[in-house]
Design a protein around this motif. Structure first.
Motif, mmCIF file in Angstrom:
data_model
loop_
_atom_site.group_PDB
_atom_site.id
_atom_site.type_symbol
_atom_site.label_atom_id
_atom_site.label_comp_id
_atom_site.label_asym_id
_atom_site.label_seq_id
_atom_site.Cartn_x
_atom_site.Cartn_y
_atom_site.Cartn_z
ATOM 1 N N ARG A 124 0.651 -1.043 -0.168
ATOM 2 C CA ARG A 124 0.126 -0.055 0.187
ATOM 3 C C ARG A 124 0.879 1.344 -0.031
ATOM 4 O O ARG A 124 2.434 1.177 0.324
ATOM 5 C CB ARG A 124 -0.247 0.195 1.298
ATOM 6 N N LEU A 125 0.214 2.122 -0.167
ATOM 7 C CA LEU A 125 0.667 3.313 -0.719
ATOM 8 C C LEU A 125 -0.212 4.791 -0.811
ATOM 9 O O LEU A 125 -1.051 4.140 -1.384
ATOM 10 C CB LEU A 125 2.266 3.701 -1.644
ATOM 11 N N ASP A 126 0.280 5.850 -0.376
ATOM 12 C CA ASP A 126 -0.631 7.066 -0.790
ATOM 13 C C ASP A 126 0.644 7.915 -1.276
ATOM 14 O O ASP A 126 1.477 7.836 -1.445
ATOM 15 C CB ASP A 126 -0.893 7.723 0.748
ATOM 16 N N CYS A 127 -0.450 8.512 -2.495
ATOM 17 C CA CYS A 127 -0.004 9.798 -3.047
ATOM 18 C C CYS A 127 -0.419 10.697 -2.104
ATOM 19 O O CYS A 127 -1.643 10.729 -2.708
ATOM 20 C CB CYS A 127 -0.235 9.452 -4.114
ATOM 21 N N VAL A 145 -6.955 2.341 -7.553
ATOM 22 C CA VAL A 145 -7.137 3.043 -5.963
ATOM 23 C C VAL A 145 -7.760 2.525 -5.368
ATOM 24 O O VAL A 145 -9.194 2.160 -5.418
ATOM 25 C CB VAL A 145 -7.649 4.754 -6.923
ATOM 26 N N VAL A 146 -8.303 2.378 -3.693
ATOM 27 C CA VAL A 146 -9.345 2.382 -2.858
ATOM 28 C C VAL A 146 -9.396 2.988 -2.435
ATOM 29 O O VAL A 146 -10.440 2.229 -1.229
ATOM 30 C CB VAL A 146 -8.362 0.701 -1.865
ATOM 31 N N GLY A 147 -8.893 4.099 -1.691
ATOM 32 C CA GLY A 147 -9.991 5.448 -1.404
ATOM 33 C C GLY A 147 -9.418 6.714 -1.288
ATOM 34 O O GLY A 147 -7.572 6.559 -2.448
ATOM 35 N N HIS A 148 -9.284 7.757 -0.506
ATOM 36 C CA HIS A 148 -9.291 8.658 -0.476
ATOM 37 C C HIS A 148 -9.099 9.290 1.556
ATOM 38 O O HIS A 148 -10.313 8.797 2.243
ATOM 39 C CB HIS A 148 -9.679 10.098 -1.548
ATOM 40 N N LYS A 149 -8.206 9.735 1.672
ATOM 41 C CA LYS A 149 -7.780 10.338 2.772
ATOM 42 C C LYS A 149 -7.428 11.482 2.875
ATOM 43 O O LYS A 149 -6.109 12.542 2.702
ATOM 44 C CB LYS A 149 -6.216 9.334 2.996
ATOM 45 N N ALA A 150 -8.276 11.839 3.473
ATOM 46 C CA ALA A 150 -8.270 14.475 3.821
ATOM 47 C C ALA A 150 -7.524 14.123 4.994
ATOM 48 O O ALA A 150 -7.925 13.601 5.969
ATOM 49 C CB ALA A 150 -9.166 14.430 3.495
ATOM 50 N N GLY A 151 -6.574 15.420 4.709
ATOM 51 C CA GLY A 151 -6.458 16.251 6.461
ATOM 52 C C GLY A 151 -5.140 14.532 6.862
ATOM 53 O O GLY A 151 -5.299 14.642 8.302
ATOM 54 N N GLY A 156 6.603 17.783 9.069
ATOM 55 C CA GLY A 156 6.840 18.909 9.003
ATOM 56 C C GLY A 156 5.967 19.591 8.423
ATOM 57 O O GLY A 156 6.555 20.888 7.527
ATOM 58 N N GLY A 157 4.869 19.050 8.535
ATOM 59 C CA GLY A 157 4.017 20.222 7.683
ATOM 60 C C GLY A 157 2.968 19.862 7.502
ATOM 61 O O GLY A 157 2.516 19.697 8.322
ATOM 62 N N ALA A 158 1.940 20.721 7.569
ATOM 63 C CA ALA A 158 0.232 20.971 6.968
ATOM 64 C C ALA A 158 0.076 19.460 6.615
ATOM 65 O O ALA A 158 0.349 19.210 6.030
ATOM 66 C CB ALA A 158 -0.339 22.333 6.563
ATOM 67 N N PRO A 159 -1.346 19.188 7.291
ATOM 68 C CA PRO A 159 -2.070 18.289 6.668
ATOM 69 C C PRO A 159 -2.330 18.182 5.045
ATOM 70 O O PRO A 159 -3.107 19.361 5.056
ATOM 71 C CB PRO A 159 -3.311 17.766 7.611
ATOM 72 N N LYS A 160 -2.815 16.439 4.671
ATOM 73 C CA LYS A 160 -3.182 16.759 3.263
ATOM 74 C C LYS A 160 -4.231 15.866 3.127
ATOM 75 O O LYS A 160 -3.802 14.739 3.587
ATOM 76 C CB LYS A 160 -1.756 16.932 2.473
ATOM 77 N N SER A 161 -4.440 15.608 1.095
ATOM 78 C CA SER A 161 -5.152 14.976 1.512
ATOM 79 C C SER A 161 -4.551 14.247 -0.005
ATOM 80 O O SER A 161 -4.178 14.614 -0.215
ATOM 81 C CB SER A 161 -6.804 15.501 0.185
ATOM 82 N N PHE A 162 -4.455 12.316 0.181
ATOM 83 C CA PHE A 162 -3.912 11.432 -0.401
ATOM 84 C C PHE A 162 -4.583 10.635 -1.430
ATOM 85 O O PHE A 162 -6.275 10.491 -0.339
ATOM 86 C CB PHE A 162 -3.209 10.553 0.481
ATOM 87 N N THR A 163 -4.550 10.095 -2.447
ATOM 88 C CA THR A 163 -5.180 8.967 -2.238
ATOM 89 C C THR A 163 -4.494 7.238 -2.543
ATOM 90 O O THR A 163 -3.600 7.846 -2.205
ATOM 91 C CB THR A 163 -4.615 8.774 -4.438
ATOM 92 N N LEU A 164 -5.295 7.222 -2.156
ATOM 93 C CA LEU A 164 -4.839 5.666 -1.017
ATOM 94 C C LEU A 164 -4.599 4.423 -1.899
ATOM 95 O O LEU A 164 -5.394 4.270 -3.282
ATOM 96 C CB LEU A 164 -5.645 5.624 0.025
ATOM 97 N N PHE A 165 -3.626 3.877 -2.931
ATOM 98 C CA PHE A 165 -3.629 2.628 -3.424
ATOM 99 C C PHE A 165 -2.882 1.496 -3.224
ATOM 100 O O PHE A 165 -2.342 1.611 -1.746
ATOM 101 C CB PHE A 165 -1.739 2.832 -4.732
ATOM 102 N N GLU A 166 -3.088 0.682 -3.993
ATOM 103 C CA GLU A 166 -2.742 -0.841 -2.904
ATOM 104 C C GLU A 166 -2.512 -2.015 -4.335
ATOM 105 O O GLU A 166 -2.933 -2.160 -5.370
ATOM 106 C CB GLU A 166 -4.248 -1.442 -2.708
ATOM 107 N N LYS A 167 -1.710 -2.769 -3.725
ATOM 108 C CA LYS A 167 -1.472 -3.881 -5.114
ATOM 109 C C LYS A 167 -1.387 -4.883 -4.420
ATOM 110 O O LYS A 167 -0.195 -4.916 -2.927
ATOM 111 C CB LYS A 167 -0.006 -3.434 -5.384
#
Length: 171
Positions: A124-127, A145-151, A156-167
């Motif tokens: 798994r990874l996020d982007c 793509v298996v989902g999304h994670k907001a916040g 070292g930085g502010a929260p961000k939104s990511f796409t969740l990937f799986e293989k």
């Protein structure tokens, strides 16, 4: 790429890891990829902590570092509590001054083999959700793509939104 050798990073590699991360951040900025990595964001303490709780791998060719990646065995910030069925790849980095084209994909495959060797069924990874180029890269590498994670909290930085990937791994 058969000349690449992989090894776990140690304390003597901390400065190299910080340089790789900063160089990758500068490359992204030069490519117009903003909002993801910034130079100076992660220092030696980040990699030291990752080595204590997971794995940091280096790829070397002809005595030079060609790239690195982090491998975590859990990632609750992005994925929530999960059974121990996956390995989580983070900070896939290539030294663009010396690595040949395709090195990133080769490093990703090595990370996938390591996860499979550990008996885990998924990589798994996020982007960053807004990084269309990198999202396409992982789709092309066989991830889905298996989902999304907001916040998601960021070191070292502010929260961000990511796409969740799986293989799925094939041990």
């Amino acid at each position: 790429m058969n000349d690449l050798h992989f090894r776990l990073a140690g304390d003597a590699d901390l400065a190299t890891l910080v340089r790789l991360r900063d160089d990758a951040a500068r490359w992204m900025l030069a490519q117009g990829i903003t909002g993801q990595w910034q130079p100076g964001q992660l220092g030696e303490d980040h990699f030291r902590k990752t080595m204590a709780n997971g794995e940091v791998w280096l790829a070397e060719a002809d005595g030079r570092v060609a790239g690195a990646w982090e491998l975590w065995w859990e990632d609750e910030d992005a994925w929530g509590p999960q059974p121990p069925v996956a390995g989580y790849v983070h900070r896939l980095m290539v030294d663009r001054s010396s690595a040949r084209p395709g090195t990133g994909r080769f490093l990703l495959r090595a990370a996938e083999r390591r996860v499979a060797a550990a008996g885990r069924s998924f990589v798994r990874l996020d982007c960053l959700a807004g990084n269309a180029r990198l999202n396409a890269y992982y789709l092309d590498a066989g991830y889905r793509v298996v989902g999304h994670k907001a916040g998601k909290p960021q070191p070292g930085g502010a929260p961000k939104s990511f796409t969740l990937f799986e293989k799925t791994t094939y041990g």
